[in-house]
Design a protein around this motif. Structure first.
Motif, short mmCIF file in Angstrom:
data_model
loop_
_atom_site.label_atom_id
_atom_site.label_comp_id
_atom_site.label_asym_id
_atom_site.label_seq_id
_atom_site.Cartn_x
_atom_site.Cartn_y
_atom_site.Cartn_z
N CYS A 184 88.55 -6.42 -47.47
CA CYS A 184 88.38 -6.58 -49.04
C CYS A 184 89.65 -7.14 -49.67
O CYS A 184 90.72 -6.52 -49.48
CB CYS A 184 87.92 -5.74 -49.80
N CYS A 191 90.69 -4.15 -52.47
CA CYS A 191 91.11 -2.73 -52.11
C CYS A 191 91.22 -2.61 -50.38
O CYS A 191 91.65 -1.37 -50.09
CB CYS A 191 89.79 -1.84 -52.34
N VAL A 202 89.28 -2.37 -47.84
CA VAL A 202 88.42 -1.76 -47.01
C VAL A 202 87.68 -2.97 -46.10
O VAL A 202 87.64 -4.18 -46.63
CB VAL A 202 87.52 -0.85 -47.51
N CYS A 261 84.55 -6.52 -50.93
CA CYS A 261 83.52 -5.55 -50.50
C CYS A 261 82.64 -5.32 -51.54
O CYS A 261 82.87 -5.93 -52.60
CB CYS A 261 84.16 -3.94 -50.26
N CYS A 304 83.80 -3.86 -54.92
CA CYS A 304 84.84 -4.71 -55.81
C CYS A 304 83.83 -5.87 -56.26
O CYS A 304 84.23 -6.48 -57.46
CB CYS A 304 85.73 -4.88 -55.06
ZN LIG Z 1 86.95 -3.71 -52.29
#
Ligand SMILES: [Zn+2]
Length: 145
Positions: A108, A111, A113, A129, A132
């Motif tokens: 992502c 963030c 991940v 992701c 988000c």
């Molecule tokens: Zn994210």
């Protein structure tokens, strides 16, 4: 004339990736899997663009006939929009392939991940992701976008 967004054919052509237990996320095998999906998608899309361009040319030739000019203009505008969408999508696919080349794919952008194999198979150009993405869409709505 249906303009509904349908799932690209290329995204139905591959066997879903089954990672081995403990397999590292976005290892070379996984990156290669997604590179193939994107290349197939790109190939399909370029053939589609060819068809759209040919169609536009044919319609342009028919413009001499004023009888159904209105209908044709409508179709013409629709195809131009389709072409525009295809062009943007191609750009996005190319950018995504570049990310794979740079080993910077599948995480992502907001963030950090893992976006996840299943989500990427459904949407190989995803850069966010699910969380988000949802947040971004909410913000967009609030801004009246
Ligand atoms: Zn994210």
């Amino acid at each position: 004339m249906a303009v509904a967004e349908k799932k690209p054919e290329a995204l139905n052509k591959f066997v879903p990736y089954e990672p081995a237990p403990g397999e590292e996320y976005m290892n070379d095998k996984q990156l290669e899997h997604f590179r193939q999906i994107l290349l197939t998608w790109k190939q399909d899309l370029m053939e589609e663009v060819d068809r759209t361009v040919r169609h536009l040319q044919e319609e342009a030739n028919n413009f001499a006939d004023p009888a159904d000019r209105a209908t044709q203009e409508e179709g013409f505008n629709l195809e131009l929009r389709t072409r525009d969408r295809e062009r943007k999508l191609l750009k996005k696919i190319n950018e995504t392939i570049e990310k794979i080349d740079e080993d910077d794919y599948g995480f992502c952008e907001a963030c950090g991940v893992e976006i996840g194999i299943r989500r990427l198979e459904a949407r190989p150009t995803a850069t966010l992701c699910v969380d988000c993405k949802t947040l971004a869409e909410l913000k967009e709505k609030q801004l009246g976008g």
